[in-house]
Write a protein that holds these residues in place. Structure first.
Motif, PDB file in Angstrom:
ATOM      1  N   GLU A  47       0.818  -1.221   0.000  1.00  0.00           N
ATOM      2  CA  GLU A  47       0.000   0.000   0.000  1.00  0.00           C
ATOM      3  C   GLU A  47       0.852   1.272   0.000  1.00  0.00           C
ATOM      4  O   GLU A  47       0.341   2.364  -0.264  1.00  0.00           O
ATOM      5  N   TRP A 127      -2.220   3.542  -2.099  1.00  0.00           N
ATOM      6  CA  TRP A 127      -3.366   2.803  -2.611  1.00  0.00           C
ATOM      7  C   TRP A 127      -3.863   1.891  -1.502  1.00  0.00           C
ATOM      8  O   TRP A 127      -3.130   1.601  -0.561  1.00  0.00           O
ATOM      9  N   TYR A 129      -6.289  -1.828  -0.704  1.00  0.00           N
ATOM     10  CA  TYR A 129      -6.762  -3.080  -1.283  1.00  0.00           C
ATOM     11  C   TYR A 129      -7.716  -3.767  -0.315  1.00  0.00           C
ATOM     12  O   TYR A 129      -7.611  -3.589   0.897  1.00  0.00           O
ATOM     13  N   ASP A 130      -8.602  -4.576  -0.884  1.00  0.00           N
ATOM     14  CA  ASP A 130      -9.328  -5.551  -0.086  1.00  0.00           C
ATOM     15  C   ASP A 130      -8.895  -6.915  -0.593  1.00  0.00           C
ATOM     16  O   ASP A 130      -8.076  -7.018  -1.515  1.00  0.00           O
ATOM     17  N   MET A 132     -10.404  -9.288  -2.329  1.00  0.00           N
ATOM     18  CA  MET A 132     -10.747  -9.612  -3.715  1.00  0.00           C
ATOM     19  C   MET A 132      -9.877  -8.836  -4.697  1.00  0.00           C
ATOM     20  O   MET A 132      -9.420  -9.395  -5.693  1.00  0.00           O
ATOM     21  N   SER A 133      -9.656  -7.559  -4.434  1.00  0.00           N
ATOM     22  CA  SER A 133      -8.853  -6.767  -5.376  1.00  0.00           C
ATOM     23  C   SER A 133      -7.398  -7.224  -5.382  1.00  0.00           C
ATOM     24  O   SER A 133      -6.749  -7.238  -6.424  1.00  0.00           O
ATOM     25  N   LEU A 134      -6.903  -7.647  -4.226  1.00  0.00           N
ATOM     26  CA  LEU A 134      -5.518  -8.119  -4.155  1.00  0.00           C
ATOM     27  C   LEU A 134      -5.372  -9.482  -4.835  1.00  0.00           C
ATOM     28  O   LEU A 134      -4.401  -9.711  -5.573  1.00  0.00           O
ATOM     29  N   LYS A 136      -7.205 -10.572  -7.288  1.00  0.00           N
ATOM     30  CA  LYS A 136      -7.323 -10.274  -8.722  1.00  0.00           C
ATOM     31  C   LYS A 136      -6.003  -9.721  -9.264  1.00  0.00           C
ATOM     32  O   LYS A 136      -5.552 -10.094 -10.347  1.00  0.00           O
ATOM     33  N   LEU A 137      -5.367  -8.841  -8.494  1.00  0.00           N
ATOM     34  CA  LEU A 137      -4.087  -8.269  -8.902  1.00  0.00           C
ATOM     35  C   LEU A 137      -3.027  -9.359  -9.068  1.00  0.00           C
ATOM     36  O   LEU A 137      -2.273  -9.360 -10.052  1.00  0.00           O
ATOM     37  N   GLN A 140      -3.661 -11.283 -12.223  1.00  0.00           N
ATOM     38  CA  GLN A 140      -3.274 -10.506 -13.399  1.00  0.00           C
ATOM     39  C   GLN A 140      -1.768 -10.560 -13.652  1.00  0.00           C
ATOM     40  O   GLN A 140      -1.311 -10.212 -14.736  1.00  0.00           O
TER      41      GLN A 140
END
Length: 178
Positions: A47, A127, A129-130, A132-134, A136-137, A140
């Motif tokens: 973060e 930034w 994160y939660d 799910m977003s982490l 997903k990252l 990716q």
């Protein structure tokens, strides 16, 4: 250093020297050979990185991990902070808690602006994160089996003294495999 560093910064510098910790810019190159690490663990660091530099860190992490190696990342959980905000309705406390505006609180004086220009503000969050977003990252960036891990749990075979509850309950823990 001319009063530009806080006491906690100086204490941290002394800790690093005393523990023989080596510096590495995680957005450039990690000082490990390809496929040489079983685990890469990052706690409350992501973060603080500019979002544009995060892909470099994740690519380097992927490079140094052995096949089937695990990356474990702990960050402040934006979902938990958001739930706290919705319960309290205190937007000012929410923003203070995210540390997203920390730069502005430091750069209100000439001394603060000079300090920031010279040493930056490592305490400011760039930034959030939660889980799910982490996850997903990580997906990716070519990690597989990415998932949010409950506090105290890990897929790491022998975590040793790794604190699986570090800064819980404010943290979210996400793991993925190479």
């Amino acid at each position: 250093m001319f009063g530009l560093l806080r006491t906690k910064n100086l204490e941290y510098i002394n800790f690093i020297k005393n523990e023989n910790i080596q510096y590495a810019n995680v957005t450039e190159r990690l000082p490990f050979a390809d496929n040489s690490c079983d685990v890469v663990y990052s706690s409350h660091m992501l973060e603080h990185i500019n979002p544009a530099d995060v892909p470099s860190f994740l690519q380097e992490t992927h490079r140094v991990l052995k096949p089937n190696g695990i990356v474990r990342i702990a960050v402040p959980d934006l979902m938990r902070k958001t739930k706290d905000y919705l319960a309290s309705g205190d937007a000012d406390e929410f923003m203070r808690d995210t540390l997203l505006g920390e730069f502005w609180s430091q750069a209100t004086s000439f001394r603060g602006r000079v300090r920031f220009a010279l040493v930056g503000d490592p305490s400011a969050h760039k930034w959030m994160y939660d889980g799910m977003s982490l996850a997903k990252l990580l997906e990716q960036h070519n990690f597989t089996s990415c998932k949010v891990m409950p506090d105290g749990e890990t897929q790491i075979d022998a975590p040793g003294e790794l604190d699986l509850y570090e800064r819980s309950p404010e943290s979210v823990f996400v793991e993925g495999r190479k």
